[in-house]
Design a protein around this motif. Structure first.
Motif, mmCIF file in Angstrom:
data_model
loop_
_atom_site.group_PDB
_atom_site.id
_atom_site.type_symbol
_atom_site.label_atom_id
_atom_site.label_comp_id
_atom_site.label_asym_id
_atom_site.label_seq_id
_atom_site.Cartn_x
_atom_site.Cartn_y
_atom_site.Cartn_z
ATOM 1 N N MET A 1 32.615 21.862 0.667
ATOM 2 C CA MET A 1 33.141 20.858 -0.511
ATOM 3 C C MET A 1 32.447 20.113 -1.013
ATOM 4 S SD MET A 1 36.938 22.503 -0.921
ATOM 5 C CE MET A 1 36.463 24.419 -1.606
ATOM 6 N N PHE A 2 33.830 18.811 -0.649
ATOM 7 C CA PHE A 2 32.911 17.681 -1.020
ATOM 8 C C PHE A 2 32.709 16.607 0.353
ATOM 9 C CE2 PHE A 2 36.672 18.560 -3.734
ATOM 10 C CZ PHE A 2 36.035 17.480 -5.567
ATOM 11 N N SER A 3 31.490 16.199 -0.505
ATOM 12 C CA SER A 3 31.147 15.609 1.528
ATOM 13 C C SER A 3 31.348 13.759 1.120
ATOM 14 C CB SER A 3 28.982 15.342 1.499
ATOM 15 O OG SER A 3 28.856 15.167 0.170
ATOM 16 N N LEU A 4 30.126 13.368 1.515
ATOM 17 C CA LEU A 4 30.566 11.776 1.668
ATOM 18 C C LEU A 4 29.956 11.133 0.384
ATOM 19 C CD1 LEU A 4 32.654 9.315 2.878
ATOM 20 C CD2 LEU A 4 30.844 9.653 5.125
ATOM 21 N N LYS A 5 28.346 11.971 0.567
ATOM 22 C CA LYS A 5 27.485 11.127 -0.306
ATOM 23 C C LYS A 5 28.511 11.735 -1.884
ATOM 24 C CE LYS A 5 23.163 10.104 1.059
ATOM 25 N NZ LYS A 5 22.529 9.935 1.427
ATOM 26 N N SER A 6 28.771 12.482 -2.321
ATOM 27 C CA SER A 6 29.185 12.448 -3.521
ATOM 28 C C SER A 6 30.474 11.547 -3.695
ATOM 29 C CB SER A 6 29.217 14.247 -3.732
ATOM 30 O OG SER A 6 30.266 14.901 -2.699
ATOM 31 N N LEU A 7 31.205 11.602 -2.658
ATOM 32 C CA LEU A 7 32.854 10.820 -3.512
ATOM 33 C C LEU A 7 31.501 9.081 -3.687
ATOM 34 C CD1 LEU A 7 34.911 11.357 -0.397
ATOM 35 C CD2 LEU A 7 35.100 12.438 -3.180
ATOM 36 N N GLN A 8 30.864 8.901 -2.594
ATOM 37 C CA GLN A 8 29.554 7.795 -2.590
ATOM 38 C C GLN A 8 29.847 7.876 -4.023
ATOM 39 O OE1 GLN A 8 27.492 6.667 0.513
ATOM 40 N NE2 GLN A 8 29.727 6.153 1.574
ATOM 41 N N LYS A 9 29.362 7.813 -5.068
ATOM 42 C CA LYS A 9 28.473 8.420 -5.991
ATOM 43 C C LYS A 9 29.307 8.371 -7.166
ATOM 44 C CE LYS A 9 24.101 9.704 -4.552
ATOM 45 N NZ LYS A 9 22.991 10.857 -4.846
ATOM 46 N N ASN A 10 30.555 8.955 -6.710
ATOM 47 C CA ASN A 10 31.872 9.431 -7.824
ATOM 48 C C ASN A 10 31.694 7.889 -7.992
ATOM 49 O OD1 ASN A 10 33.426 9.761 -9.248
ATOM 50 N ND2 ASN A 10 34.896 11.396 -8.439
ATOM 51 N N LYS A 11 32.229 7.927 -10.151
ATOM 52 C CA LYS A 11 32.672 6.394 -10.995
ATOM 53 C C LYS A 11 33.826 6.124 -10.622
ATOM 54 C CE LYS A 11 28.986 5.866 -14.236
ATOM 55 N NZ LYS A 11 28.659 5.757 -15.289
ATOM 56 N N THR A 12 34.621 7.235 -10.120
ATOM 57 C CA THR A 12 36.046 6.678 -10.025
ATOM 58 C C THR A 12 36.548 6.294 -9.529
ATOM 59 O OG1 THR A 12 36.574 9.206 -11.751
ATOM 60 C CG2 THR A 12 38.484 8.388 -10.170
ATOM 61 N N VAL A 13 36.419 6.776 -8.277
ATOM 62 C CA VAL A 13 35.854 6.371 -6.002
ATOM 63 C C VAL A 13 35.366 4.831 -6.481
ATOM 64 C CG1 VAL A 13 36.238 6.454 -4.146
ATOM 65 C CG2 VAL A 13 36.382 8.887 -5.375
ATOM 66 N N LYS A 14 34.202 4.650 -7.237
ATOM 67 C CA LYS A 14 33.602 3.392 -6.736
ATOM 68 C C LYS A 14 34.267 2.237 -6.997
ATOM 69 C CE LYS A 14 29.045 1.866 -6.763
ATOM 70 N NZ LYS A 14 27.444 2.489 -7.362
ATOM 71 N N TYR A 15 35.044 2.307 -8.708
ATOM 72 C CA TYR A 15 35.403 1.355 -9.323
ATOM 73 C C TYR A 15 36.709 1.843 -9.569
ATOM 74 C CZ TYR A 15 30.269 0.430 -9.939
ATOM 75 O OH TYR A 15 28.485 0.740 -10.222
ATOM 76 N N GLY A 16 37.052 3.155 -9.954
ATOM 77 C CA GLY A 16 38.389 3.134 -10.193
ATOM 78 C C GLY A 16 39.700 2.588 -9.329
ATOM 79 N N VAL A 17 39.784 3.848 -7.135
ATOM 80 C CA VAL A 17 40.052 3.177 -7.170
ATOM 81 C C VAL A 17 40.594 1.118 -6.290
ATOM 82 C CG1 VAL A 17 40.777 3.654 -4.174
ATOM 83 C CG2 VAL A 17 39.194 5.413 -6.024
ATOM 84 N N PRO A 18 38.890 1.415 -6.423
ATOM 85 C CA PRO A 18 39.762 -0.466 -6.386
ATOM 86 C C PRO A 18 40.500 -1.449 -7.456
ATOM 87 C CG PRO A 18 37.837 0.123 -5.569
ATOM 88 C CD PRO A 18 37.807 1.229 -5.910
ATOM 89 N N MET A 19 39.800 -0.969 -9.075
ATOM 90 C CA MET A 19 40.435 -1.703 -9.898
ATOM 91 C C MET A 19 42.234 -1.311 -9.748
ATOM 92 S SD MET A 19 40.197 -3.876 -12.431
ATOM 93 C CE MET A 19 41.160 -4.134 -13.432
ATOM 94 N N LEU A 20 42.958 -0.174 -9.657
ATOM 95 C CA LEU A 20 43.904 -0.088 -8.590
ATOM 96 C C LEU A 20 44.668 -0.705 -8.175
ATOM 97 C CD1 LEU A 20 45.807 2.162 -10.201
ATOM 98 C CD2 LEU A 20 45.198 3.291 -8.758
ATOM 99 N N LEU A 21 43.963 -0.801 -7.040
ATOM 100 C CA LEU A 21 44.360 -1.361 -5.204
ATOM 101 C C LEU A 21 44.566 -3.411 -6.231
ATOM 102 C CD1 LEU A 21 42.793 0.053 -2.127
ATOM 103 C CD2 LEU A 21 44.799 0.270 -3.361
ATOM 104 N N LEU A 22 43.385 -3.488 -6.967
ATOM 105 C CA LEU A 22 43.276 -4.558 -7.087
ATOM 106 C C LEU A 22 45.159 -4.645 -7.607
ATOM 107 C CD1 LEU A 22 42.070 -7.203 -7.142
ATOM 108 C CD2 LEU A 22 40.962 -6.719 -9.555
ATOM 109 N N VAL A 23 44.974 -3.767 -8.750
ATOM 110 C CA VAL A 23 46.097 -4.493 -9.823
ATOM 111 C C VAL A 23 47.423 -3.978 -9.422
ATOM 112 C CG1 VAL A 23 47.307 -2.963 -11.811
ATOM 113 C CG2 VAL A 23 44.542 -3.445 -12.139
ATOM 114 N N VAL A 24 47.526 -3.070 -8.580
ATOM 115 C CA VAL A 24 48.861 -2.756 -8.299
ATOM 116 C C VAL A 24 48.939 -4.015 -6.821
ATOM 117 C CG1 VAL A 24 50.084 -1.218 -6.118
ATOM 118 C CG2 VAL A 24 48.335 -0.288 -8.694
ATOM 119 N N GLY A 25 48.147 -4.154 -5.951
ATOM 120 C CA GLY A 25 48.046 -4.689 -4.755
ATOM 121 C C GLY A 25 48.823 -6.614 -5.412
ATOM 122 N N GLY A 26 47.692 -7.273 -6.382
ATOM 123 C CA GLY A 26 48.123 -7.907 -6.833
ATOM 124 C C GLY A 26 49.224 -8.246 -7.221
ATOM 125 N N SER A 27 50.237 -7.491 -8.172
ATOM 126 C CA SER A 27 51.298 -7.358 -8.293
ATOM 127 C C SER A 27 52.173 -8.010 -7.235
ATOM 128 C CB SER A 27 52.058 -5.983 -9.414
ATOM 129 O OG SER A 27 53.355 -6.104 -9.562
#
Length: 106
Positions: free
Chosen positions: A1-27
């Motif tokens: 189904m989902f391979s590791l390579k397809s997750l690395q190319k996904n923009k949400t995983v690549k940019y969204g998750v780190p941004m979300l972690l930064l905002v929540v962790g920064g709070s």
């Protein structure tokens, strides 16, 4: 189904998750740092032990009664409001004028 390579190319995983972690962790990080600031201010505001002992000994109403007696006994009829010199005025000259006015009135 989902391979590791397809997750690395996904923009949400690549940019969204780190941004979300930064905002929540920064709070959470900011909350901790501001708590340290308020704790330090609380420690700095403590009264001197001698003054704190005096304040706790006397009740607030007793202090107010003493201040009321001082104000009641004060002679406010002879009180006079004297303004200070303005920035462009010479303060010594102004004080001398005020002193001469007071001696002339007396």
């Amino acid at each position: 189904m989902f391979s590791l390579k397809s997750l690395q190319k996904n923009k949400t995983v690549k940019y969204g998750v780190p941004m979300l972690l930064l905002v929540v962790g920064g709070s959470f990080g900011l909350r901790e740092f501001t708590q340290i600031r308020y704790d330090a201010q609380k420690i700095r505001r403590k009264l001197d032990p001698s003054l704190e002992a005096r304040v706790t000994q006397q009740r607030q109403s007793e202090i107010l009664e003493q201040e009321y007696e001082k104000m009641k006994n004060a002679n406010l009829d002879e009180w006079r409001n004297i303004r200070g010199p303005r920035p462009w005025e010479d303060s010594r000259e102004y004080q001398d004028q005020e002193r001469s006015k007071r001696t002339a009135e007396s």
